[in-house]
Design a protein around this motif. Sequence first.
Motif, PDB file in Angstrom:
ATOM      1  N   UNK A   1       0.816  -1.211   0.000  1.00  0.00           N
ATOM      2  CA  UNK A   1       0.000   0.000   0.000  1.00  0.00           C
ATOM      3  C   UNK A   1       0.855   1.268   0.000  1.00  0.00           C
ATOM      4  N   UNK A   2       2.193   1.097   0.050  1.00  0.00           N
ATOM      5  CA  UNK A   2       3.050   2.291  -0.017  1.00  0.00           C
ATOM      6  C   UNK A   2       3.406   2.637  -1.464  1.00  0.00           C
TER       7      UNK A   2
ATOM      8  N   UNK B   1       3.499 -19.742  -9.156  1.00  0.00           N
ATOM      9  CA  UNK B   1       3.752 -18.330  -8.922  1.00  0.00           C
ATOM     10  C   UNK B   1       2.855 -17.910  -7.772  1.00  0.00           C
ATOM     11  N   UNK B   2       3.517 -17.473  -6.720  1.00  0.00           N
ATOM     12  CA  UNK B   2       2.783 -17.239  -5.493  1.00  0.00           C
ATOM     13  C   UNK B   2       3.211 -15.898  -4.921  1.00  0.00           C
ATOM     14  N   UNK B   3       2.248 -14.968  -4.769  1.00  0.00           N
ATOM     15  CA  UNK B   3       2.539 -13.633  -4.256  1.00  0.00           C
ATOM     16  C   UNK B   3       1.933 -13.490  -2.884  1.00  0.00           C
ATOM     17  N   UNK B   4       2.772 -13.043  -1.989  1.00  0.00           N
ATOM     18  CA  UNK B   4       2.244 -12.666  -0.665  1.00  0.00           C
ATOM     19  C   UNK B   4       2.499 -11.182  -0.474  1.00  0.00           C
ATOM     20  N   UNK B   5       1.436 -10.438  -0.378  1.00  0.00           N
ATOM     21  CA  UNK B   5       1.554  -8.992  -0.181  1.00  0.00           C
ATOM     22  C   UNK B   5       1.184  -8.666   1.256  1.00  0.00           C
ATOM     23  N   UNK B   6       1.882  -7.667   1.783  1.00  0.00           N
ATOM     24  CA  UNK B   6       1.598  -7.278   3.167  1.00  0.00           C
ATOM     25  C   UNK B   6       1.094  -5.844   3.203  1.00  0.00           C
ATOM     26  N   UNK B   7       0.294  -5.582   4.231  1.00  0.00           N
ATOM     27  CA  UNK B   7      -0.200  -4.221   4.451  1.00  0.00           C
ATOM     28  C   UNK B   7       0.017  -3.880   5.909  1.00  0.00           C
ATOM     29  N   UNK B   8       0.475  -2.670   6.140  1.00  0.00           N
ATOM     30  CA  UNK B   8       0.662  -2.179   7.493  1.00  0.00           C
ATOM     31  C   UNK B   8      -0.593  -1.399   7.877  1.00  0.00           C
TER      32      UNK B   8
END
Lengths: 338, 485
Positions: free
Chosen positions: A124-125, A156-163
Amino acid sequence: MGAAPQQISATDRVAEFRRSFARAETEISKVIVGHRDVIRKLLTALMAGGHVLIEGVPGLGKTLMVKSAAEALGLSFKRIQFTPDLMPSDIIGTQVLTETDGRREFSFKAGPIFAHVVLGDEINRATPKTQSAVLEAMEERQVTVFGETYILAPPFFVLATQNPIELEGTYPLPEAQMDRFLFKVVMGPPKPDELREILNRTTGATVYQSQPTFDPRQAASRIEELKVTVREVIVAEPVERYIISIIGAVTPGGPGASPEVSQYLRFGPSPRGAQAIILCAKVNALLDGRVSVGYDDVNDATVPSLRHRLLRNFQAEAENVTPEAILEQALKRLKRSS
Amino acid sequence: MKDPVEIIRRTRSRLIRLAITEAVLFGLLPLSLTLAAAVCLNSINGLAIDHLGYFIDPVHLEQLRHIVLAAAAAEILVAAGLALRSRVKANDLIHTAELIDRSVSGHQEVVTLAALTQPRAAPLPSPLFPVLRWRVCAYLEKFDAQREFKLKLGESFRRSLVFAACAALILIAAIIALTTVPTPAQAVAHRLRQLANSMDESGTGPTAQQLAAAARDVARDLENPNLPPEQKRAELQALQQQLDRPQSPEASAQSGKGTSSGSNGNGNGSGQGSGSGEGSGSGAGKSGSGSGAGSGGKGNQQMLELRNDMAKAQAQLEQEAASGNRTRTAQNTSAKGSAPMPQPGKNPHQSSGQNKPNGAGAVQLPQPGTLASNHTPSGQNRNGRRDDKGSTGDTHLGEFPKPGNYERYYQLGEGGAAIHIRDARYVTFQLPTEIAAPGTGQLAPDQARPRATTPYSNAPLKQQQLPVSPDEQQLVPPRYRQLIR
């Protein structure tokens, strides 16, 4: 009683799936203390062929968890730290001018997205333009650079993080983009005894490392086989109707929707939500040794699959009505169990 | 290894049979109750008359029977509809599979297998299908449909009981709503039918059968509102004479040997306040204490009660006839004369008997043939005390209670208990004029004894209604003529 050879093969495939999954869980748990449900969800999403959005405050071990998962599965791993000045080409790659044997030519330099497991920290940045580059790759499993298409190697594996706490200067993912993630997993703080264990491990001399479940040279193909097994799990029509009734129950104005749903939600889940439930329920069934989906499998898969797909209105936010509460209420009203 | 799909199909058949059976059981009890009620309505009516003194008149009884039969037909339709609906619901393979799944904790694997056998299922089975089939076979290996799905007799019976209780409550409410106190004529009609039935059941000779048919005819006519009271009374008297006539031994055995003192209604209790009291004999119901059961057994008892009721009915019919005549007379005289019709209570000589408490100076005029000392001012007894216990005929409400009939029939040499009649102002009695012929026990007229043409009574005689103009009535002093029309 004796069984046919085909039956043994199918049974072995189910047994192999359970064995591999359990071993990967164990290996990851050697490094990560606690968060067993998060680990399970990550592996479930991987086996289902989806991507995961992880939400949690900094310092919980999100990056370490994903890295350990990649190591446990024997897959390649790349991390992308999203910043506001990150460009799409920084993610997907670009053409660079190189000189070979006195000849200058453009060659494609792949970006960090060309990996089996990609961790996108604080997505999210990044600007929406950069976010869309990642999201497009997630959906298409390919990238196009200067008119040339490059396939991303499966799995294909995406891990997205959000603060969730530093929102200033951020570009929250729009709901339409969040819909592309199979799950949204919320990581909470560790319990006191877990924190003690974390301190012992991270400040001591012993290095904890997970061992790969598969041979790295065969890991990708083995995981793809396991994903095929997941897809072959059978879903009966009554179970499909149950899933459809869940979707309708949490869609404002949908069949079976309670007045609270219309009161607190602006939009309900899209068909992607039903797909996510089915895929997750299939993995749940296989982990239980079954080759058909049951109502309990669907119930366990509903909250992580739909919590990020329900768009709350202002009244829900003001009254602190969470999507999880709405989903739990809907499941209670439908009252199906094995 | 058993075919799991075949097991599911057989279980479905069993569930269909159970569903139909439970639906039929659900309707069985209320249907039985309704049909029994329709069949036994007459008996219920009879019991109500005999024991409670209430009944349902024949018109309403027939309507109620039709309604009950319609309700029975509706119950049959409801049960059939329930059975059909249960069958349709149970005829679903998926539904059966879900029930089996629940009983074996199959996590919808049985349902999945059943769904894949449906025609609309996906044509290409999954490669994992053999595993599914193998697992379902393992589940169904120990599954016994007869043990798992049993006929729920208790639950069906409970549901049926609730339905039957509701139907019974409605029926009882309808019966209570329709019951009325039978008039003496209706009570007599009921007893005549009972008598006719007992005569038929005893298989007596043609005489008794004719008598039974006559009794039924009279009973029917008594309940016919279109017939005039005079005709009913005449039929009743004729029947009574037939009953009193010496009959065949069989008929006598049924009818008993009661005395027949000609209990017509003329002198018993009609007129001004005669024979009424607070005893148990007024209105409908058994005659008061000391009923003469005698030595004739049950048949005699029935005959005695019949005769009691017949006397009451005759009294009622005579009252109806008299009130009808008075109406006609009043209408005729009002058309002739110019004076207005005197209102009840103003003329103490009105035979309607609705005497109001008299004011100062209102004295009962003496009548021919009676002792003047017997006449006391209305509202007072001979001792000068006011007696308002409902039987004086001059209550403060201006009501005149109906006279009671305390007829007793005694055989020769038979003594009965004393008749206790409280607060009766007037008593009328008539001595029997027949005696028993020696040796035979049968009645015969007593030719040597003078027949009483008038019962002995201390009641003032009813004023004769002379078919002459009022001006020619000489019994009344001229100063009172204006009061009489």
